[in-house]
Enzyme design. Structure first.
Site, PDB file in Angstrom:
ATOM      1  N   VAL A 200       0.845  -1.201   0.000  1.00  0.00           N
ATOM      2  CA  VAL A 200       0.000   0.000   0.000  1.00  0.00           C
ATOM      3  C   VAL A 200       0.878   1.247   0.000  1.00  0.00           C
ATOM      4  O   VAL A 200       0.626   2.208  -0.735  1.00  0.00           O
ATOM      5  CB  VAL A 200      -0.943   0.006   1.225  1.00  0.00           C
ATOM      6  CG1 VAL A 200      -1.746   1.302   1.281  1.00  0.00           C
ATOM      7  CG2 VAL A 200      -1.868  -1.199   1.179  1.00  0.00           C
TER       8      VAL A 200
ATOM      9  N   LYS B 241      25.781   5.811  24.869  1.00  0.00           N
ATOM     10  CA  LYS B 241      26.641   6.563  23.941  1.00  0.00           C
ATOM     11  C   LYS B 241      26.742   5.770  22.638  1.00  0.00           C
ATOM     12  O   LYS B 241      27.421   4.749  22.572  1.00  0.00           O
ATOM     13  CB  LYS B 241      28.023   6.781  24.554  1.00  0.00           C
ATOM     14  CG  LYS B 241      28.922   7.698  23.752  1.00  0.00           C
ATOM     15  CD  LYS B 241      30.220   7.975  24.504  1.00  0.00           C
ATOM     16  CE  LYS B 241      31.095   8.919  23.705  1.00  0.00           C
ATOM     17  NZ  LYS B 241      31.532   8.332  22.415  1.00  0.00           N
TER      18      LYS B 241
ATOM     19  N   GLU C 173      22.692  11.348  16.869  1.00  0.00           N
ATOM     20  CA  GLU C 173      23.733  10.474  16.332  1.00  0.00           C
ATOM     21  C   GLU C 173      23.174   9.628  15.201  1.00  0.00           C
ATOM     22  O   GLU C 173      22.167   8.934  15.360  1.00  0.00           O
ATOM     23  CB  GLU C 173      24.250   9.558  17.444  1.00  0.00           C
ATOM     24  CG  GLU C 173      25.597   8.950  17.179  1.00  0.00           C
ATOM     25  CD  GLU C 173      26.756   9.868  17.553  1.00  0.00           C
ATOM     26  OE1 GLU C 173      27.903   9.464  17.297  1.00  0.00           O
ATOM     27  OE2 GLU C 173      26.518  10.960  18.103  1.00  0.00           O
TER      28      GLU C 173
END
Length: 674
Positions: free
Chosen positions: A38, A118, A176
């Protein structure tokens, strides 16, 4: 130029809204609301309409993620607010000193913290005006970065238009960009097939991808993006980092779901310890935890040094890549006869331990690395017990170095080594080889097999050297007097070892089968086989097709089991073990079916914590996934079950808090077969 009617304009707007919602649901919420077919159909319709009416094309359209033409170069852009580096802490003591430092600086007694994983990727700064993405810039040196807007548009988890009814006139989002591990493996696999250099790690791959001049290449590499902060130059209404993360979600960004608000430094330490282990289950690389003071007013009071913000620090995990020098290359002969080259190196701290040796895998890997004695190498440890050599630094090579040659004869028994067709591993095929015997006995005595306490490598080596054993079965002929005569073995120790060996006769048939060390038969496969073949007689007579018909046992395992039982020496071993009194058949109370039933498991989300009695964590994970379940690394409201072993950690408390059902290993096995 064809004029777009109001109906056409309305349809284009509808299509964009539908596709943007679908993108947000798929890439940010991980909860698809539209079938791929779709989506493709609507996307194609929008593409066709924009082709017919170019005046309707806008920068926020889903069709504009990939540019038509490669960029000639990237322009340098100066950041309005510098992207500072973070000060590093390498242990919890250094984290404590950081807290003491900022408290002395501001004379504040306490604060809560936001902990964020991190991410090992590339920092980006994204600028939006009136809710529309207008610019994406790399971190660069923190003062100046490269404008890569065309590439940023291809990252599906970065919205081209913010999902706010009244977006700010201008906002900068920072986060990030990273390459998920499965995409990294896929990309390197394709590069290997094409004969192109491989990326060393996902971080390098992400950075290299973002600097591609052709955004079509970037689009194909499927980068992801986690947002972690925002700057509103005209609005200072946000009061904390945690509030900023919530706002980022409302704007349509993907925020790492593992962020946590910690009231104390002790809670930060718990978070760090949890993810030091759990990070290996994540689908992306993380090299530490970023700890931020939550309160923005306090952040502003503390300010910055010349290099770092005083209100944040990166708590790094122990290094898992490190340089060192190769002192010697040796080969190790394992219990299956596999000859593995090993690099003996100058000691180096890696992953919290001192490492002096690393595997070189096989002769092909030795040739590929062109590793030599005296070379400086980079070694890596990513959860493995034995680190591996990642790469050689040829620029530091000694001028008189010589290429390493794999031996042609076994260093243990002197037999000619062979390399079977189609295999990368060189093998010693002498069944009497002392190294093969030592490895077989150590495996037999291991915790997951017969669990013979006190029978470690040193004792096994003494038994073999003194010719007290020539097979596993000889263990059951030992006497306290013979063992006591060995170096550093007194009467008491000898009797203790004999008792442990005698006690191993009570171990179950699945453990015995695993202990035999048949190639490809791990302890889960051993359980599957012994459930379907309740005795050694039945198993040894089974054909390859019959063996392969067992759920979880394929052709390769079936052939290996079949071949093992056809070897005369192995038939003799089984007879000797029978005479010794080992359990070579299922006792009624031991028979547990491990054929997973997808009915109860399919679609359910599991988390594992602690040490399970018999299953290793990866084996439990494999069983759940074979039955259609999903195993994740952290507890959330989406978790259905927590499988609890010994020494369960903070996951158990969180599961209890959320009311999540807890299962023991026994519960899990029943659940799998119900």
């Amino acid at each position: 130029m064809t004029i777009a009617t109001p109906e056409i304009q309305q349809r284009v707007q509808q299509l964009r809204q539908q596709l943007q919602k679908a993108n947000y649901a798929y890439y940010v919420l991980d909860n698809p609301i539209m079938e791929d077919s779709v989506y493709d159909q609507l996307y194609r319709e929008l593409q066709d309409l924009e082709s017919q009416y170019p005046i309707l094309i806008t920068p926020d359209s889903p069709t504009q993620r990939v540019g038509d033409q490669p960029a000639a170069q990237f322009n340098s852009i100066r950041h309005n607010i510098p992207l500072y580096s973070l000060e590093n802490a390498f242990n919890l003591q250094e984290l404590q000193k950081w807290e003491e430092r900022w408290q002395r600086y501001d004379q504040v007694s306490n604060s809560d913290y936001v902990c964020e994983l991190k991410i090992d990727g590339s920092a980006l700064a994204l600028t939006y005006e009136d809710g529309i993405l207008i610019r994406g810039v790399t971190r660069g040196d923190g003062i100046t970065g490269e404008e890569i807007t065309q590439n940023v548009r291809t990252i599906r988890s970065i919205p081209l238009k913010l999902t706010l009814e009244n977006p700010p006139s201008r906002v900068e989002i920072r986060g990030e960009a990273f390459l998920p591990l499965n995409e990294f493996d896929r990309l390197n696999g394709e590069r290997k097939q094409a004969g192109e250099p491989l990326f060393a790690n996902p971080r390098n791959a992400a950075a290299g991808t973002l600097r591609q001049l052709d955004s079509k290449v970037v689009s194909e590499r499927r980068l992801q993006f986690f947002a972690y902060t925002l700057h509103l130059p005209e609005d200072n209404s946000l009061s904390s980092q945690w509030e900023s993360l919530e706002w980022l979600k409302k704007m349509g960004f993907l925020v790492n779901p593992n962020c946590q608000l910690c009231p104390t430094l002790e809670a930060v330490a718990d978070y760090f310890r949890h993810w030091e282990t759990a990070r290996h289950d994540l689908p992306y690389m993380t090299d530490g935890v970023v700890v931020k003071i939550n309160d923005y007013a306090l952040q502003n009071q503390l300010g910055f040094t010349q290099k770092f913000p005083r209100w944040a620090i990166a708590l790094k995990y122990p290094a898992e890549e490190a340089p060192t020098r190769v002192k010697e290359i040796i080969v190790n002969v394992g219990r299956t006869g596999a000859v593995t080259p090993m690099a003996i190196m100058e000691p180096v701290h890696l992953g919290g331990t001192i490492v002096q040796r690393a595997t070189l895998h096989n002769s092909d890997r030795v040739s590929e690395l062109d590793i030599r004695v005296g070379d400086t190498v980079i070694i890596r440890k990513a959860g493995e017990i034995i680190p591996e050599v990642l790469r050689v630094l040829p620029e530091l090579r000694l001028p008189n170095s010589r290429p390493y040659q794999m031996p042609s004869h076994c260093p243990e028994c002197g037999s000619t080594l062979v390399r079977p067709v189609g295999e990368a591993v060189t093998r010693c095929v002498n069944s009497s080889c002392p190294a093969i015997l030592r490895g077989s006995v150590v495996h037999w005595a291991s915790r997951d097999a017969l669990d013979i306490r006190g029978l470690g490598e040193k004792i096994v080596s003494l038994l073999v050297e003194n010719e007290l054993i020539t097979s596993i079965a000889d263990l059951y002929q030992l006497t306290p007097e013979k063992v006591a005569a060995l170096d550093r073995m007194g009467t008491k120790s000898a009797q203790k070892l004999i008792n442990a060996i005698e006690g191993s006769k009570r171990q179950s048939w699945p453990r015995v089968l695993y202990g035999l060390g048949i190639r490809y038969v791990g302890n889960v496969t051993a359980k599957l086989l012994t459930d379907n073949f309740p005795s050694v007689e039945v198993l040894s007579q089974a054909s390859v097709p019959t063996l392969a018909s067992v759920y979880g046992v394929g052709e390769e395992i079936a052939q290996s089991v079949f071949d093992w039982f056809k070897i005369v020496e192995n038939q003799t071993l089984i007879e000797q073990l029978k005479i010794a009194g080992l359990q070579l058949e299922n006792i009624a109370s031991q028979a547990v079916s491990l054929t997973p039933s997808s009915g109860n498991i399919a679609g359910k989300t599991f988390v594992l914590t602690g040490t399970l009695p018999t299953l290793k964590r990866n084996e439990a994970k494999a069983l759940i996934e074979k039955a259609g379940g999903k195993v994740t690394g952290s507890i959330s409201s989406k978790t259905d079950y927590l499988v609890v072993g010994e020494e369960a950690g903070s996951k158990l408390a969180k599961a209890q808090e959320l009311g999540i059902t807890q299962l023991s290993e026994a519960d899990l096995l029943k659940f799998l077969t119900n």
